[in-house]
Enzyme design. Structure first.
Site, PDB file in Angstrom:
ATOM      1  N   SER A  35      28.775   8.497 -32.191  1.00 39.76           N
ATOM      2  CA  SER A  35      30.077   8.019 -32.667  1.00 39.76           C
ATOM      3  C   SER A  35      30.486   6.850 -31.779  1.00 39.76           C
ATOM      4  CB  SER A  35      31.106   9.133 -32.622  1.00 39.76           C
ATOM      5  OG  SER A  35      31.270   9.545 -31.301  1.00 39.76           O
ATOM      6  N   LEU A  36      31.545   6.172 -32.176  1.00 42.59           N
ATOM      7  CA  LEU A  36      31.942   4.982 -31.429  1.00 42.59           C
ATOM      8  C   LEU A  36      32.990   5.312 -30.382  1.00 42.59           C
ATOM      9  CD1 LEU A  36      32.358   2.293 -34.223  1.00 42.59           C
ATOM     10  CD2 LEU A  36      30.642   2.321 -32.422  1.00 42.59           C
TER      11      LEU A  36
ATOM     12  N   LYS B 162      37.799   0.303 -40.093  1.00 42.37           N
ATOM     13  CA  LYS B 162      37.205   1.618 -39.830  1.00 42.37           C
ATOM     14  C   LYS B 162      37.682   2.566 -40.926  1.00 42.37           C
ATOM     15  CE  LYS B 162      36.492   5.033 -36.169  1.00 42.37           C
ATOM     16  NZ  LYS B 162      36.147   6.045 -37.110  1.00 42.37           N
TER      17      LYS B 162
ATOM     18  N   CYS C  21      76.603   9.338 -19.651  1.00 45.71           N
ATOM     19  CA  CYS C  21      77.263   9.915 -18.488  1.00 45.71           C
ATOM     20  C   CYS C  21      78.489   9.034 -18.236  1.00 45.71           C
ATOM     21  CB  CYS C  21      76.328   9.858 -17.274  1.00 45.71           C
ATOM     22  SG  CYS C  21      77.159  10.174 -15.711  1.00 45.71           S
TER      23      CYS C  21
ATOM     24  N   GLU D  62       0.420   8.862 -39.438  1.00 42.61           N
ATOM     25  CA  GLU D  62      -0.592   9.698 -40.085  1.00 42.61           C
ATOM     26  C   GLU D  62      -0.096  10.205 -41.432  1.00 42.61           C
ATOM     27  OE1 GLU D  62      -3.277  12.902 -38.112  1.00 42.61           O
ATOM     28  OE2 GLU D  62      -1.803  12.213 -36.619  1.00 42.61           O
TER      29      GLU D  62
ATOM     30  N   LYS E 162      41.619   1.322 -32.426  1.00 45.51           N
ATOM     31  CA  LYS E 162      42.397   2.152 -33.347  1.00 45.51           C
ATOM     32  C   LYS E 162      43.827   1.636 -33.509  1.00 45.51           C
ATOM     33  CE  LYS E 162      41.245   6.348 -33.700  1.00 45.51           C
ATOM     34  NZ  LYS E 162      40.587   7.336 -34.510  1.00 45.51           N
TER      35      LYS E 162
ATOM     36  N   CYS F 132      76.709  15.678 -17.217  1.00 47.20           N
ATOM     37  CA  CYS F 132      75.546  14.862 -16.871  1.00 47.20           C
ATOM     38  C   CYS F 132      74.569  15.678 -16.022  1.00 47.20           C
ATOM     39  CB  CYS F 132      75.995  13.631 -16.107  1.00 47.20           C
ATOM     40  SG  CYS F 132      74.623  12.759 -15.360  1.00 47.20           S
TER      41      CYS F 132
ATOM     42  N   CYS G 101      75.836   7.504 -10.409  1.00 44.49           N
ATOM     43  CA  CYS G 101      74.943   8.617 -10.733  1.00 44.49           C
ATOM     44  C   CYS G 101      73.467   8.245 -10.645  1.00 44.49           C
ATOM     45  CB  CYS G 101      75.329   9.121 -12.111  1.00 44.49           C
ATOM     46  SG  CYS G 101      74.076  10.016 -12.984  1.00 44.49           S
TER      47      CYS G 101
END
Ligand code: IVH
Length: 637
Positions: free
Chosen positions: A76-77, A102, A394, A36, A288, A378, A400
């Site tokens: 966002s991704l 990115k 050690c 419209e 990333k 140790c 140990c």
């Protein structure tokens, strides 16, 4: 009565256009449909093609801070950090994949009217509503002010990233943490002239409002219409990882900061089919380069011993959420790293999840006050330590660490946590993630995913196994502590006291009085329980101890005690002991005056126990010496 639009004067039409613009853009309460509104504009255009109301920009008369509702939410991704997750993502749709760097900037939406004029620019905001930045966007030189070739008599929206080129950022280094923050501030200036001063740039990554069938085509059209686009690649699935590596290599060549690679399904039809979660569209993912970083406080440094004898520092930090996981600790690699960083307790430190997974303490942002001592003994066995360049060792390495791992192994076996083999325990111990039994119950998915050859399915299963052993019968708990002489049978007897509290309160004297427990065992057990008090306390934060039924005193064997000696032919000694208990008897631990039966195995090999029992019997003791076959009859086998 309301006038028909066709009958309205130019003035009235202009007033109507302005009113609906205001209702839509400023008040977010449109009262007519887009169609419209378009018709209304069309009528005005016919009557007065040069009417200012047609070109007037709603935003130009607005103050900054005005909200703009996005026609399509700006989501966002989702992120990932490894090839496997990327491949999983791509398995959900058909066709090619588009990859592009990115860019670390600020997402903006640009709306162009049907004549291709830029009419509104907005930030992403919360994805549903952003902030109007139109006057400012007009001062970003790489944002085209008109997009005639794209609009072709239809409104369009271009989405992209406003960013600060690194060459520009170089001027502000030191004042601002990163180009992204500076770009975000620059784009929202009250005075557009100030925005212009920041020399921002723009990249387009999406085109809405057309019927283009692929991402590839969208980018081509945007580029042809003078919208800056980044370098993009159209790929088959098998090329996704190599494209990632390609963009990593290109990183230093770009004049913008990039923190990963964006992958999208190329086909718009597939994108529609995939839909979105409440935060992310399923058609795209950001792979990333490395995990998020965050600043937290260093609480302490713990030292864990590797099989090689190297003592590795582990940072214990205030929990910080990075890349979706809570990070509480991070390996500090070696003693030299602790010195190089100049670590102090209470320091503010920058943590980063390298490769998106492994947490790493990168640097100190603000020193603390507490000194960090390099251990002279140790932490595992108490032997003296030795420094060798950046490393601390050690001097008693072999015995140990193996003994520590053996303790962990004993615990998982006893309480029935499946799946933790020797290799895994070794890795968990050496990385400082599980250094005592209580730490099995603090394991997270992320901890496990750092281990070699670990997949999500296995990690999830291991966590489930740990979960299902949070309720432990008292005798099993006692046995799991790895105390000398506190094996299955002594544990059963102790559990007869009812509660852990009662058991730990027992004195050597009290315990040595107990049927079938002699002084030696009583001493070891009481001392052992004392030594294990810290571990017991830690375990109790994670596990619930089930009360056990006191061993049945009735049954076929009526509380009588049995001890086995020599080789049994019908069954293993442990089985025989189990049967004794099942049938209401007591599996004894040593020959003493309380022993009822000494069972001599048919396979021979009876030794000192037999001699001792004979002696006892000869001096009037109650002990009966029986053969294996006789025992089998007693238990009706
Ligand atoms: S495609 C759902 N491609 O990163 C939006 N976005 O977290 C898909 N970004 O909102 C956008 N570089 O602001 C795309 N090459 C690129 C990008 C990119 C940066 C931004 C964008 C998006 C956010 C996703």
């Amino acid at each position: 009565m309301k006038k028909n639009r066709e009958d309205m004067t130019v003035r009235e039409l202009e007033a109507e256009v302005r009113k609906h613009n205001r209702l839509y853009f400023l008040e977010h309460k449109p009262v007519i449909s887009d169609e419209e509104f378009d018709r209304l504009v069309e009528i005005l255009r016919e009557k007065a093609p040069n009417s200012p109301a047609l070109t007037e920009l709603v935003s130009d008369v607005r103050a900054t801070g005005v909200k703009v509702r996005h026609e399509t939410p700006m989501l966002s991704l989702d992120k990932c950090y490894d090839e496997k997750s990327l491949v999983d993502w791509a398995s959900k749709f058909e066709g090619d994949v588009i990859a592009s760097p990115k860019i670390d900037g600020v997402a903006v939406s640009l709306r162009y009217d049907r004549d291709g004029r830029l009419v509104q620019a907005a930030t992403r905001g919360d994805g549903v509503e952003g902030e109007d930045i139109t006057p400012n966007a007009r001062r970003v030189h790489s944002i085209p002010q008109d997009a005639k070739s794209l609009a072709k008599k239809g409104k369009i929206e271009v989405r992209g990233e406003v960013y600060m080129p690194l060459s520009v950022f170089a001027r502000y280094k030191g004042e601002f943490a990163n180009p992204r923050n500076l770009a975000a501030g620059a784009v929202k200036q009250k005075d557009p002239a100030k925005t212009a001063d920041y020399n921002l740039s723009f990249f387009a990554y999406d085109l809405l409002g057309t019927d283009v069938a692929t991402e590839d085509e969208k980018l081509k059209r945007l580029a042809a219409a003078d919208f800056p686009t980044f370098e993009w690649k159209k790929l088959g699935r098998e090329q996704m990882q190599s494209a990632f590596e390609y963009f990593i290599k290109r990183r230093d060549k770009y004049d913008f900061e990039t923190d990963g690679v964006v992958y999208k399904a190329n086909s718009v039809a597939e994108q529609k089919r995939l839909g979105a979660t409440s935060h992310h569209p399923r058609f795209g993912i950001a792979y990333k380069f490395q995990g998020d970083s965050g600043v937290t406080t260093l609480i302490d440094v713990e030292w864990s011993v590797a099989r090689t004898g190297a003592i590795t520092p582990v940072a214990i930090v205030e929990p910080v959420e990075l890349s979706g996981a809570m990070v509480r600790r991070a390996s500090l690699h070696n003693m030299g790293y602790v010195r190089k960083l100049g670590l102090t307790k209470g320091a503010k430190v920058l943590m980063m999840r390298r490769g998106g997974v492994i947490p790493n303490l990168e640097s100190v942002t603000e020193p603390g006050k507490g000194k960090i001592d390099i251990p002279r003994a140790c932490p595992s066995c108490g032997a003296p330590t030795r420094e060798e360049e950046d490393f601390l060792y050690c001097t008693n390495a072999k015995s140990c660490v193996r003994s520590k791992i053996a303790e962990l192994e004993h615990f998982v076996k006893t309480v029935g946590i499946d799946g933790f083999g020797d290799k895994l325990l070794e890795q968990l111990y050496e990385s400082g993630i599980v250094t005592d039994a209580s730490e099995f119950y603090e394991l997270t998915m992320d901890d496990l995913m750092q281990m070699e050859r670990m997949g999500e399915t296995l990690a999830a299963k291991l966590l489930k196994n740990v979960e299902s052993s949070r309720s432990i019968p008292l005798s099993v708990f006692l046995q799991s502590l790895g105390i000398r002489e506190l094996g299955r049978h002594a544990a059963k007897i102790l559990a007869g006291f009812g509660t852990l509290k009662k058991v730990t309160a027992l004195t050597e004297e009290e315990l040595s009085q107990v049927h079938t427990i002699g002084e030696v065992i009583a001493h070891e057990v009481v001392e052992g329980l004392k030594k294990k008090k810290p571990l017991i306390d830690k375990l109790l934060r994670h596990v619930r101890i089930e009360k056990e039924e006191a061993p049945a005193r009735g049954g076929r064997l009526g509380g009588k005690s049995f001890l086995f000696t020599g080789v049994m032919l019908a069954m293993k000694r442990e089985e025989a002991q189990g049967l004794v208990e099942e049938q209401g008897g007591v599996a004894a631990l040593s020959v003493n005056k309380d022993l009822d039966y000494l069972v001599v195995g048919d396979g021979g090999g009876a030794g000192s126990k037999l001699a001792k029992a004979k002696k006892l019997a000869a001096s009037g003791g109650k002990v009966k010496i029986i053969e294996e076959s006789e025992f089998l009859k007693m238990i009706k086998l």
